[in-house]
Design a protein around this motif. Structure first.
Motif, PDB file in Angstrom:
ATOM      1  N   VAL A   1       0.826  -1.213   0.000  1.00  0.00           N
ATOM      2  CA  VAL A   1       0.000   0.000   0.000  1.00  0.00           C
ATOM      3  C   VAL A   1       0.859   1.261   0.000  1.00  0.00           C
ATOM      4  CG1 VAL A   1      -2.091  -1.004   0.952  1.00  0.00           C
ATOM      5  CG2 VAL A   1      -0.303  -0.254   2.515  1.00  0.00           C
ATOM      6  N   ALA A   2       2.028   1.216   0.671  1.00  0.00           N
ATOM      7  CA  ALA A   2       2.929   2.368   0.624  1.00  0.00           C
ATOM      8  C   ALA A   2       3.458   2.558  -0.793  1.00  0.00           C
ATOM      9  CB  ALA A   2       4.087   2.175   1.599  1.00  0.00           C
ATOM     10  N   VAL A   3       3.764   1.443  -1.451  1.00  0.00           N
ATOM     11  CA  VAL A   3       4.200   1.500  -2.847  1.00  0.00           C
ATOM     12  C   VAL A   3       3.073   2.004  -3.732  1.00  0.00           C
ATOM     13  CG1 VAL A   3       4.868   0.091  -4.832  1.00  0.00           C
ATOM     14  CG2 VAL A   3       5.971  -0.275  -2.613  1.00  0.00           C
ATOM     15  N   GLY A   4       1.862   1.499  -3.494  1.00  0.00           N
ATOM     16  CA  GLY A   4       0.713   1.937  -4.284  1.00  0.00           C
ATOM     17  C   GLY A   4       0.447   3.413  -4.133  1.00  0.00           C
ATOM     18  N   GLY A   5       0.579   3.921  -2.878  1.00  0.00           N
ATOM     19  CA  GLY A   5       0.392   5.347  -2.665  1.00  0.00           C
ATOM     20  C   GLY A   5       1.447   6.173  -3.363  1.00  0.00           C
ATOM     21  N   ALA A   6       2.707   5.715  -3.348  1.00  0.00           N
ATOM     22  CA  ALA A   6       3.797   6.440  -4.007  1.00  0.00           C
ATOM     23  C   ALA A   6       3.610   6.444  -5.522  1.00  0.00           C
ATOM     24  CB  ALA A   6       5.140   5.818  -3.636  1.00  0.00           C
ATOM     25  N   LYS A   7       3.143   5.327  -6.058  1.00  0.00           N
ATOM     26  CA  LYS A   7       2.926   5.248  -7.506  1.00  0.00           C
ATOM     27  C   LYS A   7       1.779   6.130  -7.967  1.00  0.00           C
ATOM     28  CE  LYS A   7       4.866   0.704  -8.617  1.00  0.00           C
ATOM     29  NZ  LYS A   7       4.589  -0.647  -9.158  1.00  0.00           N
ATOM     30  N   ALA A   8       0.873   6.461  -7.040  1.00  0.00           N
ATOM     31  CA  ALA A   8      -0.264   7.313  -7.380  1.00  0.00           C
ATOM     32  C   ALA A   8       0.069   8.795  -7.296  1.00  0.00           C
ATOM     33  CB  ALA A   8      -1.447   7.004  -6.459  1.00  0.00           C
ATOM     34  N   MET A   9       1.343   9.130  -7.005  1.00  0.00           N
ATOM     35  CA  MET A   9       1.747  10.534  -6.903  1.00  0.00           C
ATOM     36  C   MET A   9       1.779  11.199  -8.276  1.00  0.00           C
ATOM     37  SD  MET A   9       4.835  10.527  -4.098  1.00  0.00           S
ATOM     38  CE  MET A   9       4.909  12.330  -4.068  1.00  0.00           C
ATOM     39  N   THR A  10       1.453  12.475  -8.289  1.00  0.00           N
ATOM     40  CA  THR A  10       1.532  13.236  -9.534  1.00  0.00           C
ATOM     41  C   THR A  10       2.963  13.681  -9.799  1.00  0.00           C
ATOM     42  OG1 THR A  10       0.959  15.238  -8.286  1.00  0.00           O
ATOM     43  CG2 THR A  10      -0.849  14.049  -9.355  1.00  0.00           C
ATOM     44  N   GLU A  11       3.811  13.689  -8.752  1.00  0.00           N
ATOM     45  CA  GLU A  11       5.222  14.064  -8.868  1.00  0.00           C
ATOM     46  C   GLU A  11       6.088  12.885  -8.448  1.00  0.00           C
ATOM     47  OE1 GLU A  11       8.434  17.225  -6.893  1.00  0.00           O
ATOM     48  OE2 GLU A  11       6.274  17.532  -6.645  1.00  0.00           O
ATOM     49  N   PRO A  12       6.743  12.188  -9.386  1.00  0.00           N
ATOM     50  CA  PRO A  12       7.519  10.985  -9.047  1.00  0.00           C
ATOM     51  C   PRO A  12       8.684  11.286  -8.102  1.00  0.00           C
ATOM     52  CG  PRO A  12       7.139  11.157 -11.414  1.00  0.00           C
ATOM     53  CD  PRO A  12       6.753  12.471 -10.812  1.00  0.00           C
ATOM     54  N   ILE A  13       9.028  10.311  -7.256  1.00  0.00           N
ATOM     55  CA  ILE A  13      10.175  10.411  -6.367  1.00  0.00           C
ATOM     56  C   ILE A  13      10.982   9.120  -6.471  1.00  0.00           C
ATOM     57  CG2 ILE A  13       9.044  11.995  -4.754  1.00  0.00           C
ATOM     58  CD1 ILE A  13       8.474   9.625  -2.939  1.00  0.00           C
ATOM     59  N   SER A  14      12.228   9.129  -5.958  1.00  0.00           N
ATOM     60  CA  SER A  14      13.066   7.935  -6.111  1.00  0.00           C
ATOM     61  C   SER A  14      13.871   7.575  -4.862  1.00  0.00           C
ATOM     62  CB  SER A  14      14.044   8.131  -7.286  1.00  0.00           C
ATOM     63  OG  SER A  14      14.885   9.242  -7.048  1.00  0.00           O
TER      64      SER A  14
ATOM     65  N   THR B   1     -10.350   7.137  -4.262  1.00  0.00           N
ATOM     66  CA  THR B   1     -11.184   8.333  -4.422  1.00  0.00           C
ATOM     67  C   THR B   1     -10.350   9.549  -4.785  1.00  0.00           C
ATOM     68  OG1 THR B   1     -11.045   8.797  -2.042  1.00  0.00           O
ATOM     69  CG2 THR B   1     -12.920   7.478  -2.793  1.00  0.00           C
ATOM     70  N   GLY B   2      -9.034   9.354  -5.003  1.00  0.00           N
ATOM     71  CA  GLY B   2      -8.177  10.471  -5.385  1.00  0.00           C
ATOM     72  C   GLY B   2      -6.755  10.022  -5.617  1.00  0.00           C
ATOM     73  N   LYS B   3      -5.916  10.954  -6.109  1.00  0.00           N
ATOM     74  CA  LYS B   3      -4.493  10.724  -6.316  1.00  0.00           C
ATOM     75  C   LYS B   3      -3.692  11.252  -5.128  1.00  0.00           C
ATOM     76  CE  LYS B   3      -4.170   9.013 -10.601  1.00  0.00           C
ATOM     77  NZ  LYS B   3      -3.434   7.768 -10.922  1.00  0.00           N
ATOM     78  N   THR B   4      -2.507  10.709  -4.944  1.00  0.00           N
ATOM     79  CA  THR B   4      -1.648  11.141  -3.847  1.00  0.00           C
ATOM     80  C   THR B   4      -1.128  12.551  -4.106  1.00  0.00           C
ATOM     81  OG1 THR B   4      -0.908   8.851  -3.625  1.00  0.00           O
ATOM     82  CG2 THR B   4       0.341  10.530  -2.439  1.00  0.00           C
ATOM     83  N   GLN B   5      -1.361  13.451  -3.163  1.00  0.00           N
ATOM     84  CA  GLN B   5      -0.866  14.817  -3.282  1.00  0.00           C
ATOM     85  C   GLN B   5       0.511  14.931  -2.636  1.00  0.00           C
ATOM     86  OE1 GLN B   5      -3.520  18.099  -2.493  1.00  0.00           O
ATOM     87  NE2 GLN B   5      -5.327  16.773  -2.631  1.00  0.00           N
ATOM     88  N   THR B   6       1.408  15.692  -3.282  1.00  0.00           N
ATOM     89  CA  THR B   6       2.758  15.889  -2.767  1.00  0.00           C
ATOM     90  C   THR B   6       2.715  16.650  -1.442  1.00  0.00           C
ATOM     91  OG1 THR B   6       3.653  15.927  -5.008  1.00  0.00           O
ATOM     92  CG2 THR B   6       5.034  16.855  -3.267  1.00  0.00           C
ATOM     93  N   PHE B   7       3.530  16.203  -0.496  1.00  0.00           N
ATOM     94  CA  PHE B   7       3.630  16.831   0.829  1.00  0.00           C
ATOM     95  C   PHE B   7       4.139  18.257   0.654  1.00  0.00           C
ATOM     96  CE2 PHE B   7       4.953  17.525   5.143  1.00  0.00           C
ATOM     97  CZ  PHE B   7       4.250  16.621   5.925  1.00  0.00           C
ATOM     98  N   LYS B   8       3.337  19.245   1.042  1.00  0.00           N
ATOM     99  CA  LYS B   8       3.724  20.638   0.879  1.00  0.00           C
ATOM    100  C   LYS B   8       4.688  21.075   1.982  1.00  0.00           C
ATOM    101  CE  LYS B   8      -0.223  22.560  -1.631  1.00  0.00           C
ATOM    102  NZ  LYS B   8      -1.276  23.601  -1.616  1.00  0.00           N
ATOM    103  N   PRO B   9       5.728  21.843   1.623  1.00  0.00           N
ATOM    104  CA  PRO B   9       6.642  22.372   2.651  1.00  0.00           C
ATOM    105  C   PRO B   9       5.863  23.191   3.677  1.00  0.00           C
ATOM    106  CG  PRO B   9       7.567  22.668   0.459  1.00  0.00           C
ATOM    107  CD  PRO B   9       6.161  22.199   0.263  1.00  0.00           C
ATOM    108  N   TRP B  10       6.372  23.202   4.910  1.00  0.00           N
ATOM    109  CA  TRP B  10       5.647  23.852   5.996  1.00  0.00           C
ATOM    110  C   TRP B  10       5.418  25.333   5.733  1.00  0.00           C
ATOM    111  CZ3 TRP B  10       3.729  20.102   8.667  1.00  0.00           C
ATOM    112  CH2 TRP B  10       4.449  18.928   8.871  1.00  0.00           C
ATOM    113  N   ASP B  11       6.391  26.014   5.120  1.00  0.00           N
ATOM    114  CA  ASP B  11       6.261  27.461   4.914  1.00  0.00           C
ATOM    115  C   ASP B  11       5.408  27.816   3.694  1.00  0.00           C
ATOM    116  OD1 ASP B  11       7.959  26.625   2.925  1.00  0.00           O
ATOM    117  OD2 ASP B  11       9.600  28.004   3.421  1.00  0.00           O
ATOM    118  N   GLN B  12       4.877  26.805   3.026  1.00  0.00           N
ATOM    119  CA  GLN B  12       4.011  27.064   1.865  1.00  0.00           C
ATOM    120  C   GLN B  12       2.555  26.713   2.141  1.00  0.00           C
ATOM    121  OE1 GLN B  12       5.556  25.347  -1.772  1.00  0.00           O
ATOM    122  NE2 GLN B  12       7.676  25.881  -1.233  1.00  0.00           N
TER     123      GLN B  12
END
Length: 449
Positions: free
Chosen positions: A210-223, A437-448
């Motif tokens: 599920v962690a992999v599935g959530g990461a794959k559903a991100m709109t911004e890929p990470i590695s 019910t949605g795509k994974t949203q990228t974690f926003k920086p605290w100051d944004q």
């Protein structure tokens, strides 16, 4: 005159005796609670009335002669670092018992209906205390059939005691892994060769899906990933399998850190993650430690692009404690009220009604486990650990809030996980795709924010 003094002294001694008895009674009940009535719920979520078929039970046709109460023990994290998840587990078990009693109870071979009574024992979020709680339930209170806590090491410790006394321990929410063929990995509940305990859950080896599935559903890929886990057998088994799964997907695991439960300072770990260029964190952590970790991430002004937490990030209290700072945090879940299974929607609404509209991704599993136990008792026809256990091992239980459940001959049943994300205090389903019910949203920086 002497007789009057004697009378006064006698009355004083009697009063002291009554006070002492009250004090001792209160002390003796400090770690246990008994549930005999339904928790409050609205009329819209009450269980179906007599004469209708209810998930996990048989059809009732009217009043029947009542027999003795069936007292079932429950090991639960009522205090300690796991108390927040323990509270949802306890609510579900109490709700299941209340719903069963609303149908008249459980019918045994004596032809009588028997009310379910749950007696809770606090494991204090400790494997040692879980074993002590099981010992107390069996030896002091004579209880031989029990529902479980929701953390693997606690349930392993309690199950070991249950084996000694041949008490049946009906476990849920503990890793089901078997031992590896070469013996290098001892496994968890599935590797203990238990004869008096069953378990319904996912394996640690497969939980990373599920962690992999959530990461794959991100709109911004990470590695680049980091794995952060509790330094106990539960955590190490999870951490090793998660690291392997992430690497199998082609991602880099640039940091792997272990910590002690109850840790107050994560600053050195956070610095390591920052310096390693970590973009995603996958962690197994308690709610209390998870809150501390997230607060310290913000204090240091650093955050990954993706963070997925097992165990500690899904309770409502975690979200409430952090408020908007919980946004974009991803987490596992065992159940959703949107499942197409009997009573799932109604159970979800009942929880919301009693928790200010907040939802749960856990209560369907312990509720279903209780349903299964009640069905097994009814099938056995007697309230005895051996016959009840025999009904569960290899048993098939249709129509629960987790769907149709099949146990293998060793008493193990598998259920899949889901992935969620907190957004604005609501849970968004990310994985699997058929429930998303949605795509994974990228974690926003605290100051944004």
């Amino acid at each position: 005159m002497r007789s009057k003094k004697l009378l006064v002294v006698t009355l004083v001694l009697l009063a002291l005796g009554v006070l002492s008895l009250a004090f001792l009674t209160a002390c003796g009940e400090e770690e246990t609670t008994t549930t005999t009535a339904a928790p409050p719920s609205s009329a819209t979520t009450a269980p179906p009335s007599s004469g209708t078929t209810v998930p996990g039970g048989t059809e009732t046709t009217g009043a029947a002669e009542m027999g003795e109460d069936l007292v079932i023990g429950v090991i639960n994290s009522m205090t300690g670092v796991n108390a927040l998840t323990g509270a949802e587990q306890k609510w579900a078990q109490e709700k299941a018992a209340a719903d069963q009693n609303a149908k008249g109870g459980i019918k045994l071979a004596d032809g009588k209906m028997h009310k379910v009574v749950l007696k809770f024992y606090d494991d204090k979020s400790s494997d040692t205390e879980a074993a002590a709680a099981m010992e107390k339930a069996i030896k002091s209170d004579g209880i031989k059939i029990l529902l479980s806590s929701n953390t693997t090491p606690y349930n392993q410790a309690a199950a070991t005691v249950a084996e000694q006394y041949q008490a049946y321990y009906h476990i849920n929410t503990s890793w089901i892994d078997e031992a590896s063929p070469d013996g290098s990995f001892p496994g968890f509940i599935g590797g203990m060769n238990l004869k008096w305990a069953s378990d319904i859950f996912e394996s640690a080896a497969e939980s990373g899906k599920v962690a992999v599935g959530g990461a794959k559903a991100m709109t911004e890929p990470i590695s680049k990933f980091a794995v952060l886990t509790e330094n106990n057998p539960d955590g190490v088994g999870f951490g090793d399998s998660t690291k392997a799964r992430l690497e199998a997907e082609g991602w880099q695991v640039v940091a792997y850190e272990k910590f002690v439960e109850g840790q107050k300072d994560f600053s050195s770990i956070i610095l390591k993650f920052k310096n390693a260029g970590v973009e995603g964190i996958v962690t197994l952590i308690s709610p209390a430690d998870g809150i501390t970790f997230v607060k310290q991430l913000k204090e240091q002004g650093w955050a990954p692009k993706y963070m997925f937490g097992y165990k500690g990030f899904w309770p409502v209290e975690f979200m409430k404690a952090l408020g908007p700072d919980s946004d974009y945090i991803c987490f596992d879940g065992f159940w959703t009220e949107t499942y197409p299974y009997p009573y799932a929607k109604e159970l979800g609404q009942a929880f919301r009604d009693e928790h200010n509209g907040n939802s749960s991704v856990s209560v369907g599993l312990p509720y279903a486990a209780a349903q299964i136990l009640f069905m097994a008792i009814e099938r056995a026809g007697v309230f005895e650990p051996g016959p009840v256990r025999d009904e569960v091992f290899g048993g098939f239980f249709p129509g629960t809030t987790m769907g149709d459940i099949q146990y293998n001959e060793e008493g193990i049943a598998h259920i899949p996980f889901l992935a969620f994300q907190w957004i604005g205090g609501e849970r968004v389903v990310l994985y699997p795709e058929q429930f998303a019910t949605g795509k994974t949203q990228t974690f926003k920086p605290w100051d944004q924010r």
